[in-house]
Design an enzyme around this catalytic site. Structure first.
Site, PDB file in Angstrom:
ATOM      1  N   TYR A  22       0.848  -1.202   0.000  1.00  0.00           N
ATOM      2  CA  TYR A  22       0.000   0.000   0.000  1.00  0.00           C
ATOM      3  C   TYR A  22       0.884   1.253   0.000  1.00  0.00           C
ATOM      4  O   TYR A  22       0.667   2.196  -0.757  1.00  0.00           O
ATOM      5  CB  TYR A  22      -0.909  -0.052   1.238  1.00  0.00           C
ATOM      6  CG  TYR A  22      -1.672   1.213   1.545  1.00  0.00           C
ATOM      7  CD1 TYR A  22      -2.796   1.573   0.825  1.00  0.00           C
ATOM      8  CD2 TYR A  22      -1.267   2.055   2.589  1.00  0.00           C
ATOM      9  CE1 TYR A  22      -3.500   2.733   1.120  1.00  0.00           C
ATOM     10  CE2 TYR A  22      -1.966   3.210   2.890  1.00  0.00           C
ATOM     11  CZ  TYR A  22      -3.084   3.540   2.154  1.00  0.00           C
ATOM     12  OH  TYR A  22      -3.771   4.692   2.453  1.00  0.00           O
ATOM     13  N   GLU A  45     -11.939  -1.273   8.908  1.00  0.00           N
ATOM     14  CA  GLU A  45     -11.874  -0.230   9.925  1.00  0.00           C
ATOM     15  C   GLU A  45     -10.450  -0.106  10.482  1.00  0.00           C
ATOM     16  O   GLU A  45      -9.703  -1.063  10.523  1.00  0.00           O
ATOM     17  CB  GLU A  45     -12.870  -0.507  11.061  1.00  0.00           C
ATOM     18  CG  GLU A  45     -12.643  -1.781  11.842  1.00  0.00           C
ATOM     19  CD  GLU A  45     -13.304  -3.003  11.194  1.00  0.00           C
ATOM     20  OE1 GLU A  45     -13.592  -2.946   9.993  1.00  0.00           O
ATOM     21  OE2 GLU A  45     -13.488  -4.013  11.898  1.00  0.00           O
ATOM     22  N   ALA A  65      -7.793   1.552  13.670  1.00  0.00           N
ATOM     23  CA  ALA A  65      -7.754   1.367  15.130  1.00  0.00           C
ATOM     24  C   ALA A  65      -8.798   2.194  15.898  1.00  0.00           C
ATOM     25  O   ALA A  65      -9.501   1.616  16.741  1.00  0.00           O
ATOM     26  CB  ALA A  65      -6.350   1.642  15.644  1.00  0.00           C
TER      27      ALA A  65
HETATM   28  P1  NAD Z   1     -12.269   4.915   1.948  1.00  0.00           P
HETATM   29  O1  NAD Z   1     -11.946   3.487   1.648  1.00  0.00           O
HETATM   30  O2  NAD Z   1     -13.388   5.209   2.872  1.00  0.00           O
HETATM   31  O3  NAD Z   1     -12.527   5.723   0.596  1.00  0.00           O
HETATM   32  C1  NAD Z   1     -11.945   5.360  -0.622  1.00  0.00           C
HETATM   33  C2  NAD Z   1     -13.064   5.307  -1.644  1.00  0.00           C
HETATM   34  O4  NAD Z   1     -12.489   4.952  -2.913  1.00  0.00           O
HETATM   35  C3  NAD Z   1     -14.131   4.239  -1.339  1.00  0.00           C
HETATM   36  O5  NAD Z   1     -15.401   4.830  -1.209  1.00  0.00           O
HETATM   37  C4  NAD Z   1     -14.065   3.304  -2.506  1.00  0.00           C
HETATM   38  O6  NAD Z   1     -15.323   2.785  -2.916  1.00  0.00           O
HETATM   39  C5  NAD Z   1     -13.464   4.198  -3.585  1.00  0.00           C
HETATM   40  N1  NAD Z   1     -12.882   3.387  -4.641  1.00  0.00           N
HETATM   41  C6  NAD Z   1     -12.010   2.356  -4.490  1.00  0.00           C
HETATM   42  N2  NAD Z   1     -11.745   1.818  -5.672  1.00  0.00           N
HETATM   43  C7  NAD Z   1     -12.461   2.524  -6.590  1.00  0.00           C
HETATM   44  C8  NAD Z   1     -12.607   2.427  -7.989  1.00  0.00           C
HETATM   45  N3  NAD Z   1     -11.965   1.500  -8.683  1.00  0.00           N
HETATM   46  N4  NAD Z   1     -13.424   3.305  -8.614  1.00  0.00           N
HETATM   47  C9  NAD Z   1     -14.099   4.251  -7.907  1.00  0.00           C
HETATM   48  N5  NAD Z   1     -13.981   4.404  -6.571  1.00  0.00           N
HETATM   49  C10 NAD Z   1     -13.186   3.531  -5.937  1.00  0.00           C
HETATM   50  O7  NAD Z   1     -10.907   5.563   2.465  1.00  0.00           O
HETATM   51  P2  NAD Z   1     -10.652   6.959   3.167  1.00  0.00           P
HETATM   52  O8  NAD Z   1     -10.272   6.684   4.559  1.00  0.00           O
HETATM   53  O9  NAD Z   1     -11.753   7.900   2.877  1.00  0.00           O
HETATM   54  O10 NAD Z   1      -9.320   7.415   2.414  1.00  0.00           O
HETATM   55  C11 NAD Z   1      -9.345   8.328   1.312  1.00  0.00           C
HETATM   56  C12 NAD Z   1      -7.944   8.449   0.751  1.00  0.00           C
HETATM   57  O11 NAD Z   1      -7.028   8.880   1.770  1.00  0.00           O
HETATM   58  C13 NAD Z   1      -7.374   7.143   0.208  1.00  0.00           C
HETATM   59  O12 NAD Z   1      -6.632   7.414  -0.941  1.00  0.00           O
HETATM   60  C14 NAD Z   1      -6.479   6.659   1.306  1.00  0.00           C
HETATM   61  O13 NAD Z   1      -5.452   5.831   0.820  1.00  0.00           O
HETATM   62  C15 NAD Z   1      -5.939   7.975   1.857  1.00  0.00           C
HETATM   63  N6  NAD Z   1      -5.504   7.863   3.259  1.00  0.00           N
HETATM   64  C16 NAD Z   1      -6.423   7.665   4.242  1.00  0.00           C
HETATM   65  C17 NAD Z   1      -6.006   7.549   5.548  1.00  0.00           C
HETATM   66  C18 NAD Z   1      -6.986   7.331   6.673  1.00  0.00           C
HETATM   67  O14 NAD Z   1      -6.540   7.254   7.817  1.00  0.00           O
HETATM   68  N7  NAD Z   1      -8.282   7.228   6.421  1.00  0.00           N
HETATM   69  C19 NAD Z   1      -4.637   7.621   5.856  1.00  0.00           C
HETATM   70  C20 NAD Z   1      -3.733   7.794   4.828  1.00  0.00           C
HETATM   71  C21 NAD Z   1      -4.182   7.946   3.534  1.00  0.00           C
END
Ligand code: NAD
Length: 326
Positions: A149, A191, A193
């Site tokens: 990742y 989910e 932590a």
């Molecule tokens: P999330 O999984 O809730 O949201 C990601 C969304 O992308 C999902 O709704 C999913 O359906 C959509 N998705 C995945 N594959 C897809 C595709 N092929 N076509 C269309 N949509 C697609 O995650 P999040 O927590 O909202 O994270 C958002 C971004 O922030 C991500 O890029 C994640 O890597 C990054 N990020 C999040 C965190 C965190 O703590 N939440 C930390 C570091 C980075």
């Protein structure tokens, strides 16, 4: 009226970002494979589709947007990204989305784009102690992320950088550190932590056990969703074009996190340590650069965000209990 496109608008951060952009007066199009799970989307237009498909990316970017936010990714918490079972999907799916969106934006002259990278890009060997002094942006290289990742995020950071250099894009890259809050995954295996621990505490009876992966001394910092969105918008509207941490620097152990949640819940719980996927030993955000560049940094205490998140997760647990009659 300014127009924004939010890719990943059905996800946790994306759905909160849409709400905020609407409050700020934008016309917003969201795109995702799914609608937000816990509330109606507030986007003016929502395209349901798979961004691994170039046609969906082109349909999403069929007009000029003032701001494009690319948050769509195949992602989850430690139980999803550290077991190794999802590595090929995580790398292939997320890279394909980024390749498609950048190309679709180039064809439509949408040059202002925000990309959500992650603290998972930082080298694992500088995160082996629980007392992590904070990961600074310059620590990223020589690269050695601890998961595929993280490697995909690093590749994509560089991809966005290449589009900036070769095609004149204005790229803004945030390295998010553990974002949490209401309306995020809490029970579907993705989910993270804070939500997982809120659920376990909500499900536990007073005096009961709460399972924690490992010895619970591993450390992290957690940023509440509203500050994540605020930081993302500030970065987008700044002229800073290099990757920037968006995270809290209030580092806690997982044991402490559980203790805090139990305090908020008004319960006594016993920690039961079990084997599980762990990730690095210690991680924290160094917020020196964000403070210098944006004259802003996240400062809300963890406890405040936990209070709001626990309340929301506890309501989900109760509603699920009533549905199943358990
Ligand atoms: P999330 O999984 O809730 O949201 C990601 C969304 O992308 C999902 O709704 C999913 O359906 C959509 N998705 C995945 N594959 C897809 C595709 N092929 N076509 C269309 N949509 C697609 O995650 P999040 O927590 O909202 O994270 C958002 C971004 O922030 C991500 O890029 C994640 O890597 C990054 N990020 C999040 C965190 C965190 O703590 N939440 C930390 C570091 C980075």
């Amino acid at each position: 009226m300014k127009r924004a496109l939010v890719c990943g608008a059905g996800g946790f951060i994306g759905s909160h970002l849409v709400k905020r952009l609407k409050r700020d007066g934008f016309w917003v199009r969201g795109v995702d494979m799914k609608y937000p799970r816990f509330a109606e989307t507030e986007a003016d237009d929502f395209l349901l589709g798979d961004l691994r498909d170039m046609r969906t990316a082109q349909d999403a970017v069929d007009m000029k947007f003032d701001e494009v936010y690319q948050l769509a990714a195949d992602m989850g918490g430690a139980g999803y990204i550290f077991t190794g079972e999802n590595d090929a999907d995580v790398m292939h799916n997320s890279a394909q989305i980024n390749l498609n969106i950048l190309e679709a934006c180039r064809r439509r002259n949408c040059f202002k784009i925000f990309y959500s990278s992650s603290a998972c890009i930082y080298p694992h060997h500088i995160q082996q102690q629980t007392a992590n002094p904070g990961l600074a942006e310059r620590d990223a290289y020589p690269a050695a992320p601890d998961s595929e990742y993280g490697w995909e995020k690093l590749f994509s950071e560089r991809l966005y950088g290449a589009y900036a250099r070769n095609h004149g894009f204005q790229v803004r890259v945030a390295r998010y550190h553990n974002i949490f809050g209401p309306e995020g995954a809490w029970n579907d295996g993705r989910e993270k932590a804070p939500a997982a621990m809120c659920r376990k505490v909500a499900e536990a009876r007073d005096g009961g056990d709460v399972q924690i992966w490992g010895d619970g001394e591993q450390t992290r910092s957690f940023l509440y969703i509203d500050e994540c969105v605020e930081g993302s918008l500030r970065l987008m509207r700044s002229d800073y074009s290099q990757p920037l941490n968006i995270g809290s620097d209030e580092m806690v152990s997982i044991n402490r996190l559980v203790g805090l949640i139990a305090e908020v819940a008004g319960k006594k719980v016993r920690h039961k340590h079990i084997p599980g996927p762990l990730g690095v030993r210690g991680r924290n955000s160094d917020n020196t650069l964000i403070e210098q560049t944006l004259l802003w940094r996240p400062k809300e205490p963890l406890r405040k965000g936990i209070e709001r998140t626990y309340g929301w997760v506890a309501r989900q647990v109760e509603a699920a209990r009533q549905r199943t009659g358990a």
